[in-house]
Design an enzyme around this catalytic site. Structure first.
Site, PDB file in Angstrom:
ATOM      1  N   TYR A 126      -4.513 -11.899   0.015  1.00 10.68           N
ATOM      2  CA  TYR A 126      -5.251 -11.970   1.274  1.00 10.68           C
ATOM      3  C   TYR A 126      -6.740 -11.576   0.918  1.00 10.68           C
ATOM      4  O   TYR A 126      -7.145 -10.554   0.391  1.00 10.68           O
ATOM      5  CB  TYR A 126      -4.636 -11.217   2.295  1.00 10.68           C
ATOM      6  CG  TYR A 126      -5.331 -11.519   3.792  1.00 10.68           C
ATOM      7  CD1 TYR A 126      -4.827 -12.855   4.220  1.00 10.68           C
ATOM      8  CD2 TYR A 126      -6.375 -10.769   4.015  1.00 10.68           C
ATOM      9  CE1 TYR A 126      -5.564 -13.172   5.497  1.00 10.68           C
ATOM     10  CE2 TYR A 126      -6.869 -11.342   5.408  1.00 10.68           C
ATOM     11  CZ  TYR A 126      -6.443 -12.479   5.994  1.00 10.68           C
ATOM     12  OH  TYR A 126      -7.120 -12.905   7.412  1.00 10.68           O
ATOM     13  N   GLN A 186      -1.016 -15.094  10.704  1.00 10.32           N
ATOM     14  CA  GLN A 186      -0.333 -16.428  10.168  1.00 10.32           C
ATOM     15  C   GLN A 186      -0.456 -16.624   8.853  1.00 10.32           C
ATOM     16  O   GLN A 186       0.277 -17.129   8.225  1.00 10.32           O
ATOM     17  CB  GLN A 186      -0.959 -17.515  10.997  1.00 10.32           C
ATOM     18  CG  GLN A 186      -2.455 -17.546  10.984  1.00 10.32           C
ATOM     19  CD  GLN A 186      -3.304 -16.998  12.100  1.00 10.32           C
ATOM     20  OE1 GLN A 186      -2.873 -15.838  12.467  1.00 10.32           O
ATOM     21  NE2 GLN A 186      -4.427 -17.269  12.297  1.00 10.32           N
ATOM     22  N   ASN A 209      -7.595  -6.816   8.508  1.00  8.75           N
ATOM     23  CA  ASN A 209      -7.511  -6.013   9.782  1.00  8.75           C
ATOM     24  C   ASN A 209      -6.160  -5.464  10.309  1.00  8.75           C
ATOM     25  O   ASN A 209      -5.099  -5.794   9.717  1.00  8.75           O
ATOM     26  CB  ASN A 209      -8.425  -6.812  10.891  1.00  8.75           C
ATOM     27  CG  ASN A 209      -7.565  -8.228  11.413  1.00  8.75           C
ATOM     28  OD1 ASN A 209      -6.456  -8.336  10.845  1.00  8.75           O
ATOM     29  ND2 ASN A 209      -8.359  -9.184  11.832  1.00  8.75           N
ATOM     30  N   SER A 232     -11.513   1.361   6.397  1.00 13.57           N
ATOM     31  CA  SER A 232     -12.260   1.757   5.586  1.00 13.57           C
ATOM     32  C   SER A 232     -12.538   3.340   5.687  1.00 13.57           C
ATOM     33  O   SER A 232     -12.885   3.489   7.040  1.00 13.57           O
ATOM     34  CB  SER A 232     -13.340   0.918   4.893  1.00 13.57           C
ATOM     35  OG  SER A 232     -13.619   1.438   3.607  1.00 13.57           O
ATOM     36  N   GLN A 254     -20.452   2.813   4.108  1.00 11.92           N
ATOM     37  CA  GLN A 254     -19.058   2.777   4.428  1.00 11.92           C
ATOM     38  C   GLN A 254     -19.014   2.163   6.034  1.00 11.92           C
ATOM     39  O   GLN A 254     -17.950   1.814   6.483  1.00 11.92           O
ATOM     40  CB  GLN A 254     -18.338   4.007   4.222  1.00 11.92           C
ATOM     41  CG  GLN A 254     -16.885   3.903   4.029  1.00 11.92           C
ATOM     42  CD  GLN A 254     -16.637   2.903   2.680  1.00 11.92           C
ATOM     43  OE1 GLN A 254     -17.460   2.991   1.784  1.00 11.92           O
ATOM     44  NE2 GLN A 254     -15.497   2.285   2.553  1.00 11.92           N
ATOM     45  N   HIS A 257     -18.860  -1.477   7.069  1.00 11.77           N
ATOM     46  CA  HIS A 257     -17.701  -2.188   7.307  1.00 11.77           C
ATOM     47  C   HIS A 257     -16.877  -2.678   8.586  1.00 11.77           C
ATOM     48  O   HIS A 257     -16.595  -3.614   8.657  1.00 11.77           O
ATOM     49  CB  HIS A 257     -16.501  -1.578   6.425  1.00 11.77           C
ATOM     50  CG  HIS A 257     -16.613  -1.768   5.016  1.00 11.77           C
ATOM     51  ND1 HIS A 257     -16.384  -2.862   4.153  1.00 11.77           N
ATOM     52  CD2 HIS A 257     -16.755  -0.750   3.889  1.00 11.77           C
ATOM     53  CE1 HIS A 257     -16.656  -2.648   3.042  1.00 11.77           C
ATOM     54  NE2 HIS A 257     -16.792  -1.405   2.564  1.00 11.77           N
ATOM     55  N   GLU A 323      -9.671   7.509   1.100  1.00  9.81           N
ATOM     56  CA  GLU A 323      -9.826   6.230   0.438  1.00  9.81           C
ATOM     57  C   GLU A 323     -10.808   6.245  -0.675  1.00  9.81           C
ATOM     58  O   GLU A 323     -10.362   5.930  -1.680  1.00  9.81           O
ATOM     59  CB  GLU A 323     -10.112   5.063   1.474  1.00  9.81           C
ATOM     60  CG  GLU A 323      -9.942   3.775   0.772  1.00  9.81           C
ATOM     61  CD  GLU A 323     -10.804   2.679   1.639  1.00  9.81           C
ATOM     62  OE1 GLU A 323     -10.378   1.405   1.471  1.00  9.81           O
ATOM     63  OE2 GLU A 323     -11.138   3.044   2.702  1.00  9.81           O
ATOM     64  N   HIS A 324     -11.920   6.728  -0.405  1.00  9.13           N
ATOM     65  CA  HIS A 324     -13.063   6.833  -1.322  1.00  9.13           C
ATOM     66  C   HIS A 324     -13.444   8.105  -1.157  1.00  9.13           C
ATOM     67  O   HIS A 324     -13.792   8.751   0.087  1.00  9.13           O
ATOM     68  CB  HIS A 324     -14.229   6.003  -0.981  1.00  9.13           C
ATOM     69  CG  HIS A 324     -13.957   4.531  -0.765  1.00  9.13           C
ATOM     70  ND1 HIS A 324     -13.730   3.722   0.338  1.00  9.13           N
ATOM     71  CD2 HIS A 324     -13.875   3.470  -1.847  1.00  9.13           C
ATOM     72  CE1 HIS A 324     -13.616   2.623   0.266  1.00  9.13           C
ATOM     73  NE2 HIS A 324     -13.635   2.418  -0.934  1.00  9.13           N
ATOM     74  N   ASP A 357     -17.123  -0.879  -5.339  1.00  9.55           N
ATOM     75  CA  ASP A 357     -16.869  -1.785  -4.509  1.00  9.55           C
ATOM     76  C   ASP A 357     -16.943  -3.108  -4.961  1.00  9.55           C
ATOM     77  O   ASP A 357     -16.474  -4.253  -4.677  1.00  9.55           O
ATOM     78  CB  ASP A 357     -17.728  -1.828  -3.140  1.00  9.55           C
ATOM     79  CG  ASP A 357     -16.998  -0.862  -2.100  1.00  9.55           C
ATOM     80  OD1 ASP A 357     -16.154  -0.404  -2.110  1.00  9.55           O
ATOM     81  OD2 ASP A 357     -18.058  -0.267  -1.358  1.00  9.55           O
ATOM     82  N   GLU A 411      33.926  10.436  -9.387  1.00 10.29           N
ATOM     83  CA  GLU A 411      33.484   9.631  -8.284  1.00 10.29           C
ATOM     84  C   GLU A 411      34.665   8.692  -7.740  1.00 10.29           C
ATOM     85  O   GLU A 411      34.503   8.044  -7.032  1.00 10.29           O
ATOM     86  CB  GLU A 411      32.409   9.001  -8.599  1.00 10.29           C
ATOM     87  CG  GLU A 411      31.013   9.665  -9.064  1.00 10.29           C
ATOM     88  CD  GLU A 411      29.809   8.922  -9.489  1.00 10.29           C
ATOM     89  OE1 GLU A 411      30.199   7.649  -9.801  1.00 10.29           O
ATOM     90  OE2 GLU A 411      28.849   9.357  -9.438  1.00 10.29           O
ATOM     91  N   HIS A 416      35.485   2.227 -14.141  1.00  9.91           N
ATOM     92  CA  HIS A 416      34.316   2.670 -14.912  1.00  9.91           C
ATOM     93  C   HIS A 416      34.926   3.438 -16.237  1.00  9.91           C
ATOM     94  O   HIS A 416      34.558   3.123 -17.339  1.00  9.91           O
ATOM     95  CB  HIS A 416      33.387   3.644 -14.021  1.00  9.91           C
ATOM     96  CG  HIS A 416      32.475   2.756 -13.450  1.00  9.91           C
ATOM     97  ND1 HIS A 416      33.145   1.975 -12.337  1.00  9.91           N
ATOM     98  CD2 HIS A 416      31.347   2.488 -13.399  1.00  9.91           C
ATOM     99  CE1 HIS A 416      31.993   1.326 -11.572  1.00  9.91           C
ATOM    100  NE2 HIS A 416      30.925   1.727 -12.169  1.00  9.91           N
TER     101      HIS A 416
END
Length: 426
Positions: A126, A186, A209, A232, A254, A257, A323-324, A357, A411, A416
């Site tokens: 995406y 979608q 998003n 972010s 940052q 964003h 994240e960063h 980035d 078991e 087995h």
């Protein structure tokens, strides 16, 4: 933005910093309906939602040819920048490709055990659109998949009139096999389940998003995903040697964003903290996306925090799991050794987050909201599956037979145990 004492943060303030909310819950019900309609109705639903949410009457959903044309049409300097960034991203990710291995185990090498790796067949990436174009996210999603050996990598990106040509060109450079003009929930649903035009994939990756994130949560289980990421975020850990301009520049960048981005600096130096606030205010007003920046800076999850010591700053950084994570300090390596949880780390005054980035080579698709405590960022590992391989000779099985049969019978799985005994019955 103001300086706050880290030790004096109340319960609500700490919750805002440590429980960063991606907003997925508030749209989950609507997203479920969108996903189900795309699953049932295919292209018809995709076109309807593109008109409703993006304001675009989509003609061709498959716009793969447009990516190649865009590559030829964009400015030479932009094309060269994309190719340079792509080369660096490719080089870094090629180092991650795992190698098959097979070794002998046991005193006499009676067990041969190993592991082999094979790429997924079909992956969907995406690529966000909306208020900004993100060709860099295309490189970060497509290139690791191609390096891993994925045969078919498709990109879904929101429709527009026209779709940003730089983003399309990045798809061509990265090696995307198909490009689809469909975004939002979608788009995720189309990749996951397929439509008359879109081929279904095995895994969906990439940032987006809250609608995109909620859709990834909805389809998870039917297809694999990378992880659920929110707005972010950056955390700058700085001592008295840091340059307030550089710290502020990373915070402002940052904040650019998303209005919901989290931007935080923590230091044990009161003068630096005050200087960072002043620099942030100065720099924010000079940027083109000033309105977005200001909204992020005013958020409850943003601020400049004054710690009583660098040890307290480090403890905050570990709990925050950014994240960063930027460390601008005299002994940055020593501080890094004490922090385990971070998506991507940027050491020193001349390593801005923007380097990762776009062009240093590392991947910028990273876990947010504390997710770095559980997982790392997007990598070649996300696009391969491992298979264990084993071969035992008669002696090797004999050495294990008592262990196997004892555990199998414990078991209650007699067959087995018998599957081993049969091989030694005369």
């Amino acid at each position: 933005m103001e300086v706050r004492e880290l030790a004096d943060l109340g319960t609500d303030a700490r919750r805002a910093f440590f429980e960063r909310d991606a907003g997925v819950g508030e749209v989950r019900s609507d997203v479920r309906d969108i996903v189900e309609r795309v699953r049932r109705e295919g292209d018809v639903a995709v076109r309807e939602f593109s008109n409703e949410f993006d304001g675009v009457q989509v003609g061709n959903i498959d716009v793969t040819d447009a990516a190649e044309r865009a590559y030829d049409e964009i400015d030479d300097d932009v094309r060269e920048a994309i190719e340079a960034a792509a080369a660096n991203v490719r080089e870094f990710h090629e180092k991650q490709v795992p190698a098959d291995w097979r070794e002998e185990f046991g005193d006499d090498g009676t067990r041969e055990l190993g592991r082999r790796y094979r790429p997924l067949d079909r992956v969907g990436v995406y690529a966000p659109g909306g208020t900004a174009a993100y060709p860099s996210s295309v490189l970060m999603g497509v290139i690791p998949a191609k390096v891993a050996g994925v045969e078919h990598v498709a990109v879904a990106t929101p429709p527009a009139e026209p779709i940003n040509p730089v983003t399309l060109a990045a798809m061509h450079v990265a090696g995307a096999d198909a490009v689809y003009s469909v975004g939002g929930a979608q788009g995720i649903a189309a990749l996951a389940y397929g439509t008359e035009t879109v081929k279904a994939v095995q895994k969906v990756v990439g940032p987006g998003n809250k609608w995109v994130t909620a859709a990834k949560a909805e389809v998870r289980g039917d297809v694999d995903i990378d992880f659920l990421a929110g707005p972010s975020e950056v955390l700058v850990v700085a001592d008295e040697t840091a340059d307030a301009r550089f710290v502020a520049a990373d915070l402002v960048a940052q904040a650019e964003h998303d209005p919901n981005a989290s931007v935080v600096a923590v230091t044990d130096d009161a003068a630096l903290a005050a200087d960072v606030v002043a620099e942030v205010e100065r720099q924010a007003g000079e940027r083109e996306r000033a309105e977005t920046i200001e909204a992020a800076l005013e958020g409850d999850a943003s601020g400049v925090l004054l710690a009583r010591s660098m040890s307290e700053a480090v403890l905050f950084a570990e709990e925050y799991a950014a994240e960063h994570l930027t460390i601008q300090a005299d002994d940055d390596e020593a501080l890094l050794d004490r922090i385990d949880s971070a998506g991507s780390v940027f050491l020193g005054p001349y390593t801005p987050v923007a380097a990762g980035d776009y062009a240093s080579g590392t991947n910028h698709v990273l876990p947010t909201g504390g997710g770095a405590k559980r997982q790392g960022g997007l990598s070649v590992d996300h696009f391969v599956r491992s298979t264990t391989v084993q071969r035992l000779d008669r002696e090797g099985l004999s050495e294990l037979s008592e262990t196997i049969t004892t555990l199998a019978e414990a078991e209650g799985l007699d067959a087995h145990a018998q599957s081993v005994r049969e091989r030694f019955d005369e």
